[in-house]
Every structure is written in structure tokens, then in C-alpha cells.
Design a protein around this motif. Structure first.
Motif, PDB file in Angstrom:
ATOM      1  N   ASN A  31       8.169   1.923  -7.176  1.00 21.01           N
ATOM      2  CA  ASN A  31       8.344   2.742  -5.972  1.00 21.01           C
ATOM      3  C   ASN A  31       7.695   4.111  -6.112  1.00 21.01           C
ATOM      4  O   ASN A  31       7.856   4.775  -7.133  1.00 21.01           O
ATOM      5  CB  ASN A  31       9.837   2.935  -5.699  1.00 21.01           C
ATOM      6  CG  ASN A  31      10.587   1.622  -5.717  1.00 21.01           C
ATOM      7  OD1 ASN A  31      10.560   0.868  -4.763  1.00 21.01           O
ATOM      8  ND2 ASN A  31      11.253   1.341  -6.835  1.00 21.01           N
ATOM      9  N   MET A  32       6.986   4.498  -5.076  1.00 19.58           N
ATOM     10  CA  MET A  32       6.383   5.830  -5.059  1.00 19.58           C
ATOM     11  C   MET A  32       6.575   6.461  -3.687  1.00 19.58           C
ATOM     12  O   MET A  32       6.691   5.751  -2.681  1.00 19.58           O
ATOM     13  CB  MET A  32       4.891   5.753  -5.424  1.00 19.58           C
ATOM     14  CG  MET A  32       4.647   5.260  -6.847  1.00 19.58           C
ATOM     15  SD  MET A  32       2.952   5.376  -7.404  1.00 19.58           S
ATOM     16  CE  MET A  32       2.802   7.147  -7.705  1.00 19.58           C
ATOM     17  N   SER A  49       6.292   3.774  -0.754  1.00 20.98           N
ATOM     18  CA  SER A  49       5.645   2.502  -1.095  1.00 20.98           C
ATOM     19  C   SER A  49       6.485   1.791  -2.141  1.00 20.98           C
ATOM     20  O   SER A  49       6.826   2.380  -3.167  1.00 20.98           O
ATOM     21  CB  SER A  49       4.244   2.754  -1.646  1.00 20.98           C
ATOM     22  OG  SER A  49       3.698   1.552  -2.178  1.00 20.98           O
ATOM     23  N   TYR A  50       6.833   0.543  -1.909  1.00 22.68           N
ATOM     24  CA  TYR A  50       7.678  -0.199  -2.832  1.00 22.68           C
ATOM     25  C   TYR A  50       6.911  -1.250  -3.617  1.00 22.68           C
ATOM     26  O   TYR A  50       7.486  -1.993  -4.414  1.00 22.68           O
ATOM     27  CB  TYR A  50       8.861  -0.843  -2.099  1.00 22.68           C
ATOM     28  CG  TYR A  50       8.464  -1.654  -0.884  1.00 22.68           C
ATOM     29  CD1 TYR A  50       8.361  -1.051   0.363  1.00 22.68           C
ATOM     30  CD2 TYR A  50       8.220  -3.015  -0.987  1.00 22.68           C
ATOM     31  CE1 TYR A  50       8.003  -1.784   1.487  1.00 22.68           C
ATOM     32  CE2 TYR A  50       7.861  -3.766   0.119  1.00 22.68           C
ATOM     33  CZ  TYR A  50       7.755  -3.135   1.353  1.00 22.68           C
ATOM     34  OH  TYR A  50       7.401  -3.856   2.447  1.00 22.68           O
ATOM     35  N   ASP A  51       5.595  -1.326  -3.362  1.00 20.98           N
ATOM     36  CA  ASP A  51       4.767  -2.269  -4.111  1.00 20.98           C
ATOM     37  C   ASP A  51       3.314  -1.985  -3.749  1.00 20.98           C
ATOM     38  O   ASP A  51       3.034  -1.306  -2.751  1.00 20.98           O
ATOM     39  CB  ASP A  51       5.144  -3.706  -3.764  1.00 20.98           C
ATOM     40  CG  ASP A  51       4.704  -4.706  -4.834  1.00 20.98           C
ATOM     41  OD1 ASP A  51       5.101  -5.880  -4.747  1.00 20.98           O
ATOM     42  OD2 ASP A  51       3.971  -4.309  -5.770  1.00 20.98           O
ATOM     43  N   SER A  67      -2.349   5.221   0.772  1.00 20.54           N
ATOM     44  CA  SER A  67      -3.048   4.085   0.174  1.00 20.54           C
ATOM     45  C   SER A  67      -2.433   3.814  -1.188  1.00 20.54           C
ATOM     46  O   SER A  67      -2.251   4.732  -1.990  1.00 20.54           O
ATOM     47  CB  SER A  67      -4.534   4.401   0.009  1.00 20.54           C
ATOM     48  OG  SER A  67      -5.188   3.400  -0.731  1.00 20.54           O
ATOM     49  N   ARG A  68      -2.136   2.531  -1.432  1.00 21.14           N
ATOM     50  CA  ARG A  68      -1.648   2.133  -2.761  1.00 21.14           C
ATOM     51  C   ARG A  68      -2.360   0.844  -3.148  1.00 21.14           C
ATOM     52  O   ARG A  68      -1.876  -0.251  -2.926  1.00 21.14           O
ATOM     53  CB  ARG A  68      -0.132   1.927  -2.757  1.00 21.14           C
ATOM     54  CG  ARG A  68       0.409   1.688  -4.167  1.00 21.14           C
ATOM     55  CD  ARG A  68       1.670   2.409  -4.408  1.00 21.14           C
ATOM     56  NE  ARG A  68       2.164   2.210  -5.771  1.00 21.14           N
ATOM     57  CZ  ARG A  68       3.392   1.815  -6.047  1.00 21.14           C
ATOM     58  NH1 ARG A  68       4.250   1.568  -5.060  1.00 21.14           N
ATOM     59  NH2 ARG A  68       3.764   1.682  -7.298  1.00 21.14           N
ATOM     60  N   ARG A  73      -1.018   4.326  -8.707  1.00 22.52           N
ATOM     61  CA  ARG A  73      -1.665   5.377  -7.902  1.00 22.52           C
ATOM     62  C   ARG A  73      -1.234   5.293  -6.446  1.00 22.52           C
ATOM     63  O   ARG A  73      -1.296   4.226  -5.825  1.00 22.52           O
ATOM     64  CB  ARG A  73      -3.187   5.243  -8.007  1.00 22.52           C
ATOM     65  CG  ARG A  73      -3.967   6.357  -7.364  1.00 22.52           C
ATOM     66  CD  ARG A  73      -5.461   6.110  -7.538  1.00 22.52           C
ATOM     67  NE  ARG A  73      -5.837   6.097  -8.954  1.00 22.52           N
ATOM     68  CZ  ARG A  73      -6.206   7.165  -9.631  1.00 22.52           C
ATOM     69  NH1 ARG A  73      -6.273   8.352  -9.032  1.00 22.52           N
ATOM     70  NH2 ARG A  73      -6.534   7.066 -10.898  1.00 22.52           N
ATOM     71  N   PHE A  74      -0.836   6.436  -5.914  1.00 25.33           N
ATOM     72  CA  PHE A  74      -0.392   6.508  -4.515  1.00 25.33           C
ATOM     73  C   PHE A  74      -1.058   7.731  -3.899  1.00 25.33           C
ATOM     74  O   PHE A  74      -0.825   8.856  -4.352  1.00 25.33           O
ATOM     75  CB  PHE A  74       1.139   6.627  -4.467  1.00 25.33           C
ATOM     76  CG  PHE A  74       1.758   6.432  -3.115  1.00 25.33           C
ATOM     77  CD1 PHE A  74       2.927   7.107  -2.775  1.00 25.33           C
ATOM     78  CD2 PHE A  74       1.229   5.555  -2.188  1.00 25.33           C
ATOM     79  CE1 PHE A  74       3.542   6.910  -1.545  1.00 25.33           C
ATOM     80  CE2 PHE A  74       1.823   5.347  -0.959  1.00 25.33           C
ATOM     81  CZ  PHE A  74       2.988   6.031  -0.636  1.00 25.33           C
ATOM     82  N   SER A  75      -1.878   7.496  -2.903  1.00 29.09           N
ATOM     83  CA  SER A  75      -2.666   8.578  -2.316  1.00 29.09           C
ATOM     84  C   SER A  75      -2.155   8.916  -0.928  1.00 29.09           C
ATOM     85  O   SER A  75      -1.798   8.021  -0.153  1.00 29.09           O
ATOM     86  CB  SER A  75      -4.143   8.165  -2.225  1.00 29.09           C
ATOM     87  OG  SER A  75      -4.642   7.831  -3.498  1.00 29.09           O
TER      88      SER A  75
END
Lengths: 113, 112
Positions: A31-32, A49-51, A67-68, A73-75
Motif C-alpha cells: 500500500n502506498m 494504491s493497494y497494488d 501511476s504505480r 514506486r508511486f508517482s
């Protein structure tokens, strides 16, 4: 120790520019999160985001996209920056779902002129 | 109004004194968390207390939870200058948009 790294501590952009805020975590968390923090308004969730390739809108997704493509990385993307997006942006990750302990990065302070 | 609200908004004490901050919330929770944020930095997790727990300790930190009053308190004993920071409570929202909700924080200043 868990490390969440945000690519830029300080950014100055002009109105209308496209802005990318990058966040990388090194602990294989599913998660992020992206939050923004403003005086008097506290922390507000932008996206979660969970995946990989999965995302959910938070409280204030308007004007933002995410975006993931890879787990670590999470943008956060501001398609066309506006002055009201001047803020502190905080990325976080969690191994325990949307309610678990969050590990935060140091923050990215964005100023849009 | 927010799910979690801290009180007071600001607190200034002398080094060595104890600091108490309170958090109130509105809906049922599974757990409540406390975080610290040094000026201009990210948040750091301090402690998580579950709804079936009444008190939890971690070093100089003591957290209590009263689910009947929908409130929690964070006590920092024998404060130090390095404790100067903002402290936030965070609660899980179980209805509607399920998420962790942060209060607006208590700004703690420890005077040497």
C-alpha cells in the motif's frame, strides 16, 4: 528500517507546468499513499494504491493523477499545476492495508508561481 | 468537522515537565494512532492502540483510549527539547470512504 524516499524536497514550478513527484519505498509494502498537508487543513488523502496498477481516489483527487507501474514506486502527477496546488506533499507506505501504520517520506514542498 | 481533533492546538511547557495532548473522534474505530512531525519533515509513527485496549506505553509515551467518550490522550513524560514537534492522532474511518483520517495536530514546544 523502512525507507520511503521522495525525489525532491523542494520544487518551484510555473502555472500550467506538468509536475511529477516520485516516491520509492524499499520494504515491499503493498500500500502506498499520497497526502497533501496545508496549514489549518491538516493532512488530506489525494490517492491510495493497494497494488501495482491499482488506485483509489482519496478526498481531493481533482487536478492530480497517479501511476504505480512497479510495487516500490508511486508517482503523483499534476497535469497542469495551479497556484492552489502549492503545498507540502507527503508520500507514505504501509504493509497493513489502508488503516495500518504508515511510513512517511520526508515530504516535497511544491511552490507553484 | 474532522474525525480526529486534537486539543490543545498549541502547548508550550518547560523541559522536564509532562505534556498531555488529547484527541477526540466521532465514529467507531478499530484503532487509533499517534504520529510526530518535526518542522518541515515527514510524520513518524509513535504508537497504535486498538479499540479493545485502554492504555499503552512506549518509553516516555503513554497513550490512553476511552471508546465510550471517543477520546484518546498522549502523555509525554519528562519532556526534552527534542520532543518539540507537532503531534497528530489518526483514526480509521469504517463507514463510507474507508481510510485513515488525521487530525490537525497539537504543536508542542519544549522550552529549555
Amino acid at each position: 528500517d523502512v525507507k520511503v524516499t521522495q525525489s525532491s524536497r523542494y520544487l518551484v514550478k510555473r502555472t500550467g507546468e506538468k509536475v511529477f513527484l516520485e516516491c520509492v519505498q524499499d520494504m515491499d509494502h503493498e500500500n502506498m499513499f499520497w497526502y497533501r498537508q496545508d496549514p489549518g487543513l491538516g493532512l488530506r488523502l489525494i490517492y491510495f494504491s493497494y497494488d501495482v496498477k491499482m488506485k483509489e481516489k482519496g478526498d481531493i483527487p481533482e487536478g492530480y493523477s497517479v501511476s504505480r507501474e512497479k510495487k516500490e514506486r508511486f508517482s503523483l502527477i499534476l497535469e497542469s499545476a495551479s497556484t492552489n496546488q502549492t503545498s507540502m506533499y507527503l508520500c507514505a507506505s504501509s504493509p497493513d492495508g489502508r488503516w495500518g501504520e504508515l511510513f512517511f517520506g520526508e515530504g516535497s514542498r511544491l511552490t507553484v508561481l | 468537522s474532522q474525525q480526529g481533533e486534537e486539543d490543545p492546538q498549541a502547548l508550550s511547557i518547560q523541559e522536564g515537565e509532562n505534556a498531555t495532548m488529547n484527541c477526540s473522534y466521532k465514529t467507531s474505530i478499530n484503532n487509533l494512532q499517534w504520529y510526530r512531525q518535526n518542522s518541515g519533515r515527514g510524520l513518524v509513527h509513535l504508537i497504535l492502540i486498538r479499540s479493545n485496549e485502554r492504555e499503552k506505553h512506549s518509553g516516555r509515551l503513554r497513550v490512553t483510549l476511552d471508546t465510550s467518550k471517543k477520546s484518546s490522550s498522549l502523555l509525554i513524560t519528562a519532556s526534552r527539547a527534542a520532543d518539540t514537534a507537532s503531534y497528530f492522532c489518526a483514526t480509521d474511518v469504517l463507514q463510507g470512504a474507508q481510510k485513515l483520517v488525521f487530525g490537525q495536530g497539537t504543536r508542542l514546544t519544549i522550552n529549555p
